[in-house]
Write an enzyme that holds these catalytic residues in place. Structure first.
Site, PDB file in Angstrom:
ATOM      1  N   HIS A 206       0.810  -1.215   0.000  1.00 33.85           N
ATOM      2  CA  HIS A 206       0.000   0.000   0.000  1.00 33.85           C
ATOM      3  C   HIS A 206       0.846   1.268   0.000  1.00 33.85           C
ATOM      4  O   HIS A 206       0.289   2.373  -0.080  1.00 33.85           O
ATOM      5  CB  HIS A 206      -0.965   0.010   1.193  1.00 33.85           C
ATOM      6  CG  HIS A 206      -2.283  -0.643   0.885  1.00 33.85           C
ATOM      7  ND1 HIS A 206      -2.409  -1.985   0.656  1.00 33.85           N
ATOM      8  CD2 HIS A 206      -3.532  -0.136   0.746  1.00 33.85           C
ATOM      9  CE1 HIS A 206      -3.673  -2.282   0.410  1.00 33.85           C
ATOM     10  NE2 HIS A 206      -4.369  -1.178   0.449  1.00 33.85           N
ATOM     11  N   TYR A 384      -1.019  -7.997  -8.241  1.00 34.11           N
ATOM     12  CA  TYR A 384      -0.827  -8.135  -6.795  1.00 34.11           C
ATOM     13  C   TYR A 384      -2.134  -8.186  -6.005  1.00 34.11           C
ATOM     14  O   TYR A 384      -2.113  -8.124  -4.778  1.00 34.11           O
ATOM     15  CB  TYR A 384       0.034  -6.982  -6.269  1.00 34.11           C
ATOM     16  CG  TYR A 384       1.203  -7.434  -5.425  1.00 34.11           C
ATOM     17  CD1 TYR A 384       1.010  -8.121  -4.227  1.00 34.11           C
ATOM     18  CD2 TYR A 384       2.503  -7.171  -5.805  1.00 34.11           C
ATOM     19  CE1 TYR A 384       2.074  -8.521  -3.446  1.00 34.11           C
ATOM     20  CE2 TYR A 384       3.583  -7.571  -5.035  1.00 34.11           C
ATOM     21  CZ  TYR A 384       3.362  -8.243  -3.857  1.00 34.11           C
ATOM     22  OH  TYR A 384       4.420  -8.640  -3.081  1.00 34.11           O
TER      23      TYR A 384
END
Length: 599
Positions: A206, A384
């Site tokens: 993130h 991902y």
């Protein structure tokens, strides 16, 4: 006489009425953009000329010919000697005794250098395309607000959404997800990957996967494009300043039940995404605004906060004359180094299943051509989305929590404490990523959004990406999935294996034996990952030296970092901590040990 006749003839031509403009027959077929056929092989670039002509630019591909299909001598020789990806994977995951010998010798470093260079060379540097430019442009290079693209978009004027193959309309994304991705029964990862790994993956990625909701799916807010720890320190200076204590280089914190936790939003007024009704004093403030979603994400945010402030104390003792800014900046570099070390030697090691012991040593690349810069690709972002890792429920101690009880649970971290959550997440097995039909219904919408986004961005077919990363394209759906029923359903929906989309292809591909996913996820994901990690500035010859990290003390913290140290040097007791569930013979329930005091 002849001259006079010539003049009269020319005058006659001038007086003739102009020829009418002949309009194309409305029924005549429009020429198909030849680049829709993806004619250029081996990374050749298709350039359209006129309406129906093209040329393949084969420069430095090692191939020649109209479609870049004729190998040069050295290319042919290299291809003849190169083992297939499946054979290489078999070698690296069998013969433990042989690899134990290799890991104890200089051969390990030789192989590691080979792995790094071969994988990294598959990623273009500088970047080439983005969602607005399907050709080399200055904008593609200079505008870091875009995700880069490995392959250009499918041309807009193609007969079908995926080029020339398949049906005129792609199958409904919701239907695809429910038929092929929705979990029927939880399938555990055969490699033993656990939730500690799953939450690390979410927390770690993130920092560089931050699609801009305001600008659109082709844009990113993570302008660092790599491991910059923006998820710890914030992705802009204003957020960073709100999180900093401005004393001894430390970050703000609060003490609850005698333990250090991130500060509340009341103490560090930054934007955090929590449900309405949760008061600011109950919201924890960290670098990434969405980490309040899951206790597992806030667990890692707490660990890295404690690690930052711990390292600040060590540097302050070594350098009493340093001010707040130098302590903060040097500590940030140390934590970047720790992160990369843990990711390569433990996280990627667990994913690979290799017996070859991976090694983080930037000096392995000092003697080869390498660019210390990275740009996050849209394809890497889509790849991902590993939501099949998530279980049906979350087990902590004797309690089992549903998604409704787990999401935005603001009290769990403090109620249980860091040690208990680390122990619980390290013991609960995660789901298998590849093979399909293993995504919990609570998070299925994420996969639907990825598929829809890939269509909006016109990603090329799955087989084109396989070819781009040196794999043979699949010739049938049965070859892809390894079983007849699912293959027949996919054939019905897509019509052609060459029309299969990128993300569904990755998740539906049959897994390697006893593996978490299939060949394509490894062969496409590994180059992105390793180039991004080793392309970090701290791995460059200019940065990789003791002085960058405050001397040998800081340099040693980086070079000896492990997941266990991250946890156990920042807790009162040392729980079971790993990216892999304990073996059945070792799993005797939650247990703690005294933490190590070594750096």
């Amino acid at each position: 006489m002849s001259r006079s006749l010539l003049l009269w003839f020319l005058l006659f031509l001038l007086l003739l009425p102009p020829l009418p403009v002949l309009l194309a027959d409305p029924g005549a077929p429009t020429p198909v953009n030849p680049c829709c056929y993806y004619p250029c092989q081996h990374q050749g670039i298709c350039v359209r000329f006129g309406l129906d002509r093209y040329q393949c630019d084969c420069t430095r591909t090692g191939y020649s010919g109209p479609n870049c299909t004729i190998p040069g001598l050295w290319t042919w020789l290299r291809n003849s000697l190169r083992p297939s990806p499946s054979f290489t994977h078999f070698l690296l995951t069998h013969g433990r005794w042989f690899w134990e010998f290799v890991n104890a010798t200089f051969i390990r470093e030789m192989l590691m250098r080979l792995v790094l260079t071969v994988r990294s060379n598959l990623i273009p540097s500088p970047p080439t395309y983005n969602s607005a430019h399907d050709y080399i442009s200055w904008e593609s290079f200079s505008n870091v607000s875009y995700y880069t693209r490995i392959l250009p978009s499918v041309p807009k004027d193609c007969p079908t959404p995926m080029g020339t193959k398949g049906k005129k309309q792609l199958p409904d994304a919701q239907l695809l997800a429910r038929r092929f991705l929705l979990r029927r029964k939880f399938i555990p990862d055969p490699q033993g990957t656990n939730l500690m790994f799953a939450f690390f993956a979410q927390h770690f990625t993130h920092q560089f996967f931050k699609t801009s909701g305001k600008m659109g799916p082709g844009f990113t807010k993570a302008l660092g494009h790599g491991v910059d720890l923006g998820h710890i320190y914030g992705d802009n200076l204003e957020r960073q300043y709100q999180l900093r204590l401005f004393k001894d280089g430390k970050l703000k914190y609060q003490v609850l039940d005698g333990e250090m936790y991130p500060p509340s939003v009341e103490e560090a007024p930054v934007l955090m995404h929590y449900p309405r009704g949760i008061p600011p004093q109950s919201q924890m403030a960290v670098g990434q605004e969405v980490f309040g979603l899951l206790p597992g994400l806030m667990l890692y945010a707490t660990l890295w906060l404690r690690e930052h402030n711990r390292v600040c104390d060590l540097l302050k003792a070594e350098h009493p004359t340093w001010g707040d800014e130098q302590l903060f900046q040097t500590t940030r570099l140390i934590l970047i180094g720790e992160t990369i070390k843990i990711v390569i030697e433990e996280y990627v090691q667990q994913l690979s299943g290799y017996f070859l012991q991976l090694k983080f040593d930037p000096e392995l690349l000092f003697g080869v051509q390498f660019q210390y810069r990275n740009r996050i690709a849209m394809e890497f972002n889509h790849l991902y989305h590993w939501h099949p890792l998530m279980p049906d429920s979350f087990k902590v101690g004797s309690q089992e929590y549903s998604y409704e009880q787990f999401l935005f649970n603001t009290s769990m971290l403090v109620d249980y404490g860091v040690e208990a959550l680390v122990d619980a997440f390290s013991r609960q097995i995660a789901g298998r990523i590849g093979g399909g039909r293993n995504m919990d219904h609570h998070i299925l919408h994420v996969a639907v959004d990825v598929i829809r986004e890939s269509r909006e961005m016109r990603l090329q077919p799955f087989n084109e990406y396989r070819k781009r990363f040196g794999m043979k394209p699949y010739t049938s759906f049965q070859e892809l999935v390894g079983e007849k029923e699912m293959a027949a359903e996919l054939e019905e929906l897509y019509g052609d294996i060459d029309a299969l989309e990128f993300y569904p292809g990755l998740l539906l591909e049959k897994c390697h034996p006893n593996s978490i996913f299939g060949e394509s996820m490894i062969e496409i994901g590994a180059p992105f990952s390793l180039k991004g990690l080793l392309g970090n500035p701290i791995c460059s010859p200019e940065y990789w030296k003791p002085s960058t990290f405050g001397g040998e003390v800081g340099f040693n913290i980086v070079k000896t970092a492990t997941l266990k140290k991250l946890v156990c040097l920042n807790t009162k007791t040392c729980p079971y901590v790993s990216f892999r569930v304990p073996d059945a013979s070792q799993d005797d329930g939650p247990a703690v040990e005294r933490p190590s005091t070594e750096l």
